[in-house]
Design an enzyme around this catalytic site. Structure first.
Site, short mmCIF file in Angstrom:
data_model
loop_
_atom_site.label_atom_id
_atom_site.label_comp_id
_atom_site.label_asym_id
_atom_site.label_seq_id
_atom_site.Cartn_x
_atom_site.Cartn_y
_atom_site.Cartn_z
N ASN A 1 0.86 -1.14 -0.35
CA ASN A 1 -0.31 0.20 0.12
C ASN A 1 1.00 1.19 0.04
O ASN A 1 2.01 1.29 -0.05
CB ASN A 1 -0.95 -0.06 1.22
CG ASN A 1 -0.38 -0.01 2.66
OD1 ASN A 1 0.90 0.22 2.53
ND2 ASN A 1 -0.87 -0.56 3.58
N GLN B 1 -9.99 -5.94 -11.67
CA GLN B 1 -8.51 -5.10 -11.01
C GLN B 1 -9.49 -4.21 -10.01
O GLN B 1 -8.94 -3.76 -9.07
CB GLN B 1 -7.99 -4.32 -12.21
CG GLN B 1 -7.18 -5.45 -13.22
CD GLN B 1 -6.16 -6.13 -12.30
OE1 GLN B 1 -5.35 -5.65 -11.67
NE2 GLN B 1 -6.21 -7.33 -12.67
N HIS C 1 -9.37 -5.11 -6.35
CA HIS C 1 -7.95 -5.08 -5.47
C HIS C 1 -7.92 -3.82 -4.43
O HIS C 1 -7.55 -4.22 -3.59
CB HIS C 1 -6.74 -4.62 -6.56
CG HIS C 1 -6.26 -5.80 -7.08
ND1 HIS C 1 -5.27 -6.63 -6.39
CD2 HIS C 1 -5.83 -6.21 -8.32
CE1 HIS C 1 -4.78 -7.59 -7.06
NE2 HIS C 1 -5.18 -7.39 -8.38
N GLU D 1 -0.08 -0.31 -16.02
CA GLU D 1 0.52 -1.68 -15.47
C GLU D 1 0.22 -2.73 -16.12
O GLU D 1 0.98 -3.57 -16.43
CB GLU D 1 0.09 -1.67 -13.94
CG GLU D 1 0.63 -2.89 -13.10
CD GLU D 1 -0.27 -2.88 -11.97
OE1 GLU D 1 0.41 -3.60 -11.08
OE2 GLU D 1 -1.34 -2.48 -11.69
N HIS D 2 -1.21 -3.00 -16.75
CA HIS D 2 -1.72 -3.85 -17.23
C HIS D 2 -2.30 -3.63 -18.48
O HIS D 2 -3.28 -2.87 -18.28
CB HIS D 2 -2.78 -4.84 -16.40
CG HIS D 2 -2.34 -5.50 -15.02
ND1 HIS D 2 -2.53 -4.65 -13.97
CD2 HIS D 2 -1.54 -6.42 -14.76
CE1 HIS D 2 -2.05 -5.55 -12.91
NE2 HIS D 2 -1.53 -6.50 -13.39
N ASP E 1 -1.84 -12.46 -13.03
CA ASP E 1 -1.92 -12.25 -11.70
C ASP E 1 -1.44 -13.47 -11.05
O ASP E 1 -0.85 -13.34 -9.85
CB ASP E 1 -3.19 -11.68 -11.37
CG ASP E 1 -3.63 -10.21 -11.70
OD1 ASP E 1 -2.46 -9.31 -11.98
OD2 ASP E 1 -4.58 -10.01 -11.78
N HIS F 1 46.90 9.47 -15.91
CA HIS F 1 45.95 8.79 -16.62
C HIS F 1 46.89 8.02 -18.04
O HIS F 1 47.11 6.91 -18.51
CB HIS F 1 44.72 8.93 -16.98
CG HIS F 1 43.57 8.65 -15.82
ND1 HIS F 1 43.83 9.52 -14.59
CD2 HIS F 1 42.47 8.01 -15.90
CE1 HIS F 1 42.71 9.05 -14.10
NE2 HIS F 1 42.13 8.23 -14.73
#
Length: 423
Positions: free
Chosen positions: A206, A251, A254, A320-321, A354, A413
């Site tokens: 969360n 979804q 959720h 996201e999806h 999922d 160098h």
């Protein structure tokens, strides 16, 4: 859900879709205080926060021994489902493991080698629902990568969810602690008397968990900052409205802060989808949560003037999806660059990814797919470059190296090359 036209969205409406707020800013100061106390006081602070936030008095934070017992105790059908899901995720992630390599580049032997992190922490969410699937998604890639010690933290309860504990056992975690929220992230990041510190913290959670990951980032590595779940479905006249609606409602259940969007170039399909959503959400076990998510400003069914406009919206949204339910899914996919995970066709529900298709469901949200991908084996590996030059190869590079070193004012160098040819 109301039907709106993409072309008619005002600035505030577009901002709601494209600047999805995970609510992290609202808890940053409280989370910082939690993180500081855990860092300073260890187990004492962890136990106090378990009592305050989870209403559980935790005596022994280490619950590793409960996992195998839970595995033996759960129903055979559930045990088989957990094992199948873990096996599919393992198989997909094993295909991601890179091989060490070296090659010859005009006499310069150059290569790359990969080594796993030694100790990582996986956060397994609890709260309003148990997520054994998130355990599998976090632990299995780490084990496949070869991480020596994988730690899991999951929120305490009077009785820990047995399926989550069984999933931890099947996935192959080494240690499990009964602590959740920001205090779990802090405990894994800095260590306590009971919980040794890790090199990296991964896993969804969360806004408190997300804010804690932001707070410890830099002191410990993290995967990425992720907010509430989100889905965008691209649909044309061939889409089955009931299937699209099912993905949206799935979804939405959720989290009340989830974002669920469908963009279609067919107004009749849009109306049919909204009717299906209303019908299906009424039957959902988590109807109240789903309805709140569906009514958010960041959720809705949108009608585009063409599939090209719909694709442009999806690309800017960077879901996201992303579910593509169109006549030619591959043609649409060819025009998509930004998405956490893509689901092609009517029989590829987001729920498959999922849980059990094999891909990882720990994915970027809030437009993060424009910058990075989801959790993978790569997150648990370090790469080291390797090189060997013989005298001829260095001689061929010497003018380039010394010229650039002198131009930068770094004479030593340049000398480190020149001195090798003085004898």
């Amino acid at each position: 859900m109301n039907v709106r036209a993409v072309a008619d969205l005002g600035p505030d409406e577009r901002r709601a879709f494209f600047e999805r707020d995970a609510g992290v800013d609202a808890v940053r100061s409280d989370v910082a205080a939690i993180v500081d106390r855990v860092r300073e006081e260890g187990d004492v602070a962890v136990r106090e926060f378990c009592a305050e936030f989870d209403d559980v008095q935790v005596a022994n934070l280490d619950v590793t021994d409960q996992c195998e017992r839970a595995y033996e105790a759960i129903d055979d059908e559930v045990r088989e489902a957990v094992e199948t899901a873990a096996a599919n995720v393992r198989e997909f992630h094993e295909a991601q493991v890179p091989e060490d390599w070296r090659d010859d580049f005009d006499g310069r032997e150059l290569g790359r080698r990969f080594r796993p992190l030694q100790r990582v922490g996986v956060y397994a969410p609890g709260g309003t629902a148990a997520y054994p699937s998130s355990v599998i998604m976090g632990v299995v890639p780490a084990v496949v990568a070869g991480v020596e010690e994988v730690v899991v933290c999951t929120p305490p309860a009077d009785e820990l969810n047995p399926v989550t504990l069984a999933a931890i056992h099947v996935a192959g975690a080494d240690e499990v602690y009964s602590v959740g929220g920001a205090q779990a992230v802090a405990a894994m990041a800095y260590g306590t008397e009971s919980i040794p510190a890790v090199q990296k913290v991964v896993g969804p959670g969360n806004r408190w968990v997300t804010a804690a990951k932001a707070a410890v980032q830099g002191d410990v590595d993290i995967d990425f900052l992720a907010g509430p779940s989100e889905v965008l479905v691209l649909a044309d006249e061939t889409a089955e409205p009931a299937f699209v609606a099912a993905d949206l409602v799935a979804q939405a259940e959720h989290d009340e802060h989830a974002s669920v969007v469908c963009v279609t170039d067919d107004e009749a399909v849009a109306e049919a989808i909204t009717a299906e959503v209303e019908s299906q959400v009424a039957d959902a076990d988590r109807e109240d949560v789903a309805r709140e998510a569906l009514e958010r400003d960041a959720s809705g069914v949108l009608v585009a003037r063409s599939m090209s406009e719909a694709i442009l919206f999806a690309e800017e949204y960077a879901a996201e999806h992303l579910s593509i339910q169109t006549d030619d899914e591959e043609a649409v996919l060819d025009r998509i660059d930004s998405a956490g995970s893509v689901f092609l066709g009517p029989y590829t529900p987001v729920a498959a990814g999922d849980y059990a298709s094999g891909t990882n469901h720990v994915l970027p949200t809030g437009g993060g797919a424009k910058r990075h991908g989801g959790l993978s084996v790569d997150h648990f590996l370090r790469s080291t470059t390797v090189q060997r030059l013989d005298r001829d190869a260095l001689d061929a590079l010497s003018d380039t190296v010394t010229t650039l070193a002198d131009a930068e004012g770094l004479g030593a160098h340049a000398d480190s090359v020149r001195r090798r040819f003085e004898k």
